[in-house]
Scaffold this active site. Structure first.
Site, short mmCIF file in Angstrom:
data_model
loop_
_atom_site.label_atom_id
_atom_site.label_comp_id
_atom_site.label_asym_id
_atom_site.label_seq_id
_atom_site.Cartn_x
_atom_site.Cartn_y
_atom_site.Cartn_z
N CYS A 293 0.77 -1.21 0.14
CA CYS A 293 -0.12 -0.05 0.05
C CYS A 293 0.67 1.34 -0.04
CB CYS A 293 -0.73 -0.21 1.11
SG CYS A 293 -2.07 1.39 1.31
N CYS B 149 0.37 4.65 6.89
CA CYS B 149 0.02 4.41 8.35
C CYS B 149 0.97 3.69 9.25
CB CYS B 149 -1.58 3.48 8.08
SG CYS B 149 -2.36 4.46 6.91
#
Ligand code: SAM
Ligand code: DTB
Ligand code: SF4
Length: 359
Positions: free
Chosen positions: A67, A71
């Site tokens: 991804c 995060c």
């Protein structure tokens, strides 16, 4: 602000659905003696829900790893080295196979998650077909695919997607410590697109990321002051993944997690509050307290997206020890429920809403 609590009448009187919570009020709830907070949350829970029913969803990662977002908690971010095996977008037939298995295991909702910043144009026809086919199995559908523009949200709604999951994760102030590749307002914009397209919202956050209570207050305030409360509010306990920047975070006091559930229940009395990630690391007593505090939804199945979840067998035992029943998919029952409500037969028809956990 002083929060007083004199008994069930007061709890009842204060449980109106509001969208104008002040931080001071939320802080006062967090600061209540534990028993007072739980009594109040449990009283409110019983006003809106049957206290021994829990909605059960199953999760599937339909596209795993690599991804582009950063995060700090996530095993799937390409920015961290977690040793996770990447997988391209699954074929529709594979997803349907998993959805059938989830249904056979007693799930009423099937949630599909992708490690994307947002879906690409070429991915959309595939995910739309997944929604149509999973729905055709008689399951509620949920997806979490990252940010959506208005058109993508509308296309998912038109395909029949029931819920879209998009978490705010933490307070606006702490967010930049956790994610730098998108903003809090980006998240809120996607939630607005989801709402405008007519879908139900699943939005919550993560606790145990080194945030202060003030940040848990800020997160719940943001959720509770949305124009319409999310129908589903997942409260995740951080799953510490080796190789992520939060991999060796300090443990959060489990009672503080229970408090967060209780305050979510009080602020959003008609929403399903989900005892989400982190159950594998949690003892049964903490989970039991969460249910008492108003959690009434969870993920079942041995895997969340990339991390472990309790086995079905373990959850069956927990449900049985606590006298909890899984909730049968509501939509399938809604006409009957409405009719029963109108004719005052809800109590007699309670049996309709129960389903045995799959053996
Ligand atoms: N990429 C999409 C997104 O971020 O919206 C969807 C998938 S993402 C994994 C879904 C949610 O899972 C995140 O928003 C986060 O709240 C939660 N999550 C991810 N990793 C977690 C972890 N290690 N512990 C607890 N919750 C986690
Ligand atoms: C949510 O709030 N929690 C779920 C679901 N929405 C998509 C995801 C939890 C992920 C936990 C870490 C993992 O398994 O990768
Ligand atoms: Fe990507 Fe979602 Fe993980 Fe963030 S939480 S890294 S957006 S998969």
């Amino acid at each position: 602000m002083q929060v007083s609590l004199n008994g069930p009448q007061e709890a009842k009187a204060q449980s109106v659905v509001r969208h104008n919570w002040h931080r001071g009020e939320i802080k006062a709830l967090f600061d209540l003696p534990f028993n007072d907070l739980l009594f109040r949350a449990a009283s409110i829970h019983r006003q809106y829900f049957s206290p021994n029913e829990v909605q059960v969803s199953t999760l599937l990662s339909i596209k795993t790893g690599a991804c582009p977002e950063d995060c700090k908690y996530c095993s799937q971010s390409g920015h961290h080295n977690t040793g996770l095996e990447k997988e391209k977008l699954m074929a529709v037939a594979e997803v349907i196979k998993e959805a059938k298995a989830a249904k056979a295991q007693g799930a009423s909702r099937f949630c599909m998650g992708a490690a994307w910043r947002s879906p690409r144009a070429k991915d959309m026809p595939v995910v739309l077909e997944m929604v149509r086919e999973v729905k055709a199995l008689g399951l509620e559908t949920c997806m979490t695919l990252g940010m959506l523009d208005e058109k993508q949200a509308q296309a998912l709604a038109d395909a029949g997607l029931d819920y879209y999951n998009h978490n705010l994760d933490t307070s606006r102030e702490y967010y930049t410590t956790i994610v730098t590749t998108r903003t809090y307002d980006d998240r809120l914009t996607t939630l607005a697109h989801v709402r405008d397209a007519g879908m139900k919202i699943c939005a919550g956050g993560i606790v145990g990321m080194g945030e202060r209570r003030e940040d848990r207050i800020g997160l719940l305030q943001q959720l509770a002051n949305l124009p319409q409360h999310p129908e589903s509010v997942p409260i995740n306990m951080l799953v510490k993944v080796e190789g992520t920047p939060l991999g060796d975070s300090d443990d959060l006091d489990p009672l503080e997690f229970v408090r967060t559930i209780a305050v979510a229940r009080i602020l959003m009395p008609t929403s399903y509050v989900r005892l989400s990630a982190g159950r594998q690391q949690m003892d049964d007593s903490t989970q039991a307290l969460c249910f008492f505090a108003g959690a009434n939804s969870l993920f079942c199945g041995e895997r969340l997206l990339t991390t472990e979840n309790p086995t079905l067998n373990k959850d069956e035992q927990l449900f049985s020890r606590l006298g909890i029943q899984p909730l049968v998919q509501q939509d399938a029952q809604s006409d009957e429920h409405l009719h029963a409500e109108l004719t005052g037969q809800v109590a007699e028809q309670k049996g309709l809403y129960y389903n045995a956990m799959a053996k």
